[in-house]
Design a protein around this motif. Sequence first.
Motif, PDB file in Angstrom:
ATOM      1  N   UNK A 115      29.691  62.744 -51.269  1.00 37.46           N
ATOM      2  CA  UNK A 115      30.384  63.229 -52.476  1.00 37.46           C
ATOM      3  C   UNK A 115      29.432  63.530 -53.624  1.00 37.46           C
ATOM      4  N   UNK A 116      28.129  63.494 -53.354  1.00 44.71           N
ATOM      5  CA  UNK A 116      27.150  63.711 -54.419  1.00 44.71           C
ATOM      6  C   UNK A 116      26.193  64.836 -54.034  1.00 44.71           C
ATOM      7  N   UNK A 117      25.670  65.501 -55.030  1.00 44.85           N
ATOM      8  CA  UNK A 117      24.633  66.506 -54.797  1.00 44.85           C
ATOM      9  C   UNK A 117      23.354  65.791 -54.394  1.00 44.85           C
ATOM     10  N   UNK A 118      22.620  66.393 -53.442  1.00 51.69           N
ATOM     11  CA  UNK A 118      21.422  65.727 -52.950  1.00 51.69           C
ATOM     12  C   UNK A 118      20.259  66.697 -52.911  1.00 51.69           C
ATOM     13  N   UNK A 119      19.070  66.183 -53.208  1.00 53.26           N
ATOM     14  CA  UNK A 119      17.835  66.951 -53.158  1.00 53.26           C
ATOM     15  C   UNK A 119      16.813  66.185 -52.322  1.00 53.26           C
ATOM     16  N   UNK A 120      16.156  66.878 -51.386  1.00 54.02           N
ATOM     17  CA  UNK A 120      15.091  66.272 -50.601  1.00 54.02           C
ATOM     18  C   UNK A 120      13.737  66.715 -51.156  1.00 54.02           C
ATOM     19  N   UNK A 121      12.817  65.759 -51.272  1.00 56.64           N
ATOM     20  CA  UNK A 121      11.427  66.050 -51.611  1.00 56.64           C
ATOM     21  C   UNK A 121      10.572  65.599 -50.433  1.00 56.64           C
ATOM     22  N   UNK A 122       9.665  66.464 -50.007  1.00 53.46           N
ATOM     23  CA  UNK A 122       8.825  66.112 -48.866  1.00 53.46           C
ATOM     24  C   UNK A 122       7.387  66.543 -49.118  1.00 53.46           C
ATOM     25  N   UNK A 123       6.467  65.615 -48.896  1.00 49.54           N
ATOM     26  CA  UNK A 123       5.050  65.917 -48.988  1.00 49.54           C
ATOM     27  C   UNK A 123       4.515  66.304 -47.619  1.00 49.54           C
TER      28      UNK A 123
END
Length: 292
Positions: A115-123
Motif C-alpha cells: 500500500x506504499x510507494x517504493x523505491x529501490x537503490x542499488x549499487x
Amino acid sequence: MIISMHIGAHCTNGAQLMRGLLKNKTVLAEHGVAVPPPSHYRDVLPQIMKKVKNNRASPETQEMLLDQMLDMDDCTRMVLSYEDVICMHPLIFEKGQFYSKADFKLPWLRNTFADHQMEFFIGVRNPATFIPEAFSYCGPNTSFQSFLSGINLDTLRWSGLLTRIRTVCPDTSVTCFAFEDTPLTWAQVMRDMTGVGPMVPMSGGLDILATIMKREGMKRLRTYLHTHKPQTEEQRRRILQAFLDKYVDEDALEEEIEVPGWDEALVERLTEAYEEDLERIEAMQGVRFIAP
C-alpha cells in the motif's frame, strides 16, 4: 509513505550508507524522513516476506510491521538498507545465475509494503573486485569454485540484473550508482535516498572520499568547502575531484586480489566489459543512474 530501500548489491558500502544516514537521523526526522536502525527490521522483514510471497500483505500486517520498524509518527518517507534482502553472499551465483533470487524475493518485498510507494537503490561494482570481495565473506567452508557455481564470467552484466528487477517490480523506481564513483557521489546518494533538498544540512557525504584521500587533503578540503560553499552539486563535485587528484592516497586504492585464476588479463577483460555496461545502464529506460 515512500519507502526508499538500498537492496544491495553486496560490497557497495551498504553498512556505511546506513551509518551515514543514522548520523542525520534527527535532522531528517524534522523533514518527515524516518531512518530506523537495521535491528528493527532485519529479522522481522524476511519473515513477513516469506509469509506474504506473491500475495499483497494485508493492511493489518503492514501496519504491524511499520509499528515495529518506526519510532516516529507522521513520517512521509522511510529509508532502509538491507543488502542481504535478495540473498546471502554464498548464494550470489546460485545455480550459475547472477542474483537469481531477485526474481521472486523482490516481488515478495514489494508485496510486503503493497500500500506504499517504493523505491529501490542499488549499487553496482566492477566484477573484477566485486567477486573476490564478496567471496571473502563466504566463510572457510565455501570454495571459490562452488561460490561461482559455474557462471560464465564473460556474460556477467549488471544491466541484465536491473532489467530483471524492472520486469518483476514494474511499479518500483530504480536508482543505480557505481561503487567506484561513491567518493564523489556519496552525498548525492544519501540525499536521493532521503528525498531532501541541497539546503538541508547533512553530514557524512565525505565519508567515502576520506578513505582514499590523505589526511592533509581532507583537512584542506573541509576548510575550503566551509569558506567557499559550492552553489551546485556539480560545482561541489568539481571541487572534490580537484582535491582528490592532488591528495589521493595511492596505497588506499590498491586492492589485493587472492582468488584462483584471477590474473591481470581477466581483470582487464572484466573491467572493460563493466565500463561498457555502465554506459548501457546510463541509457536504460526506467533506471536513474547517479553519475559523477
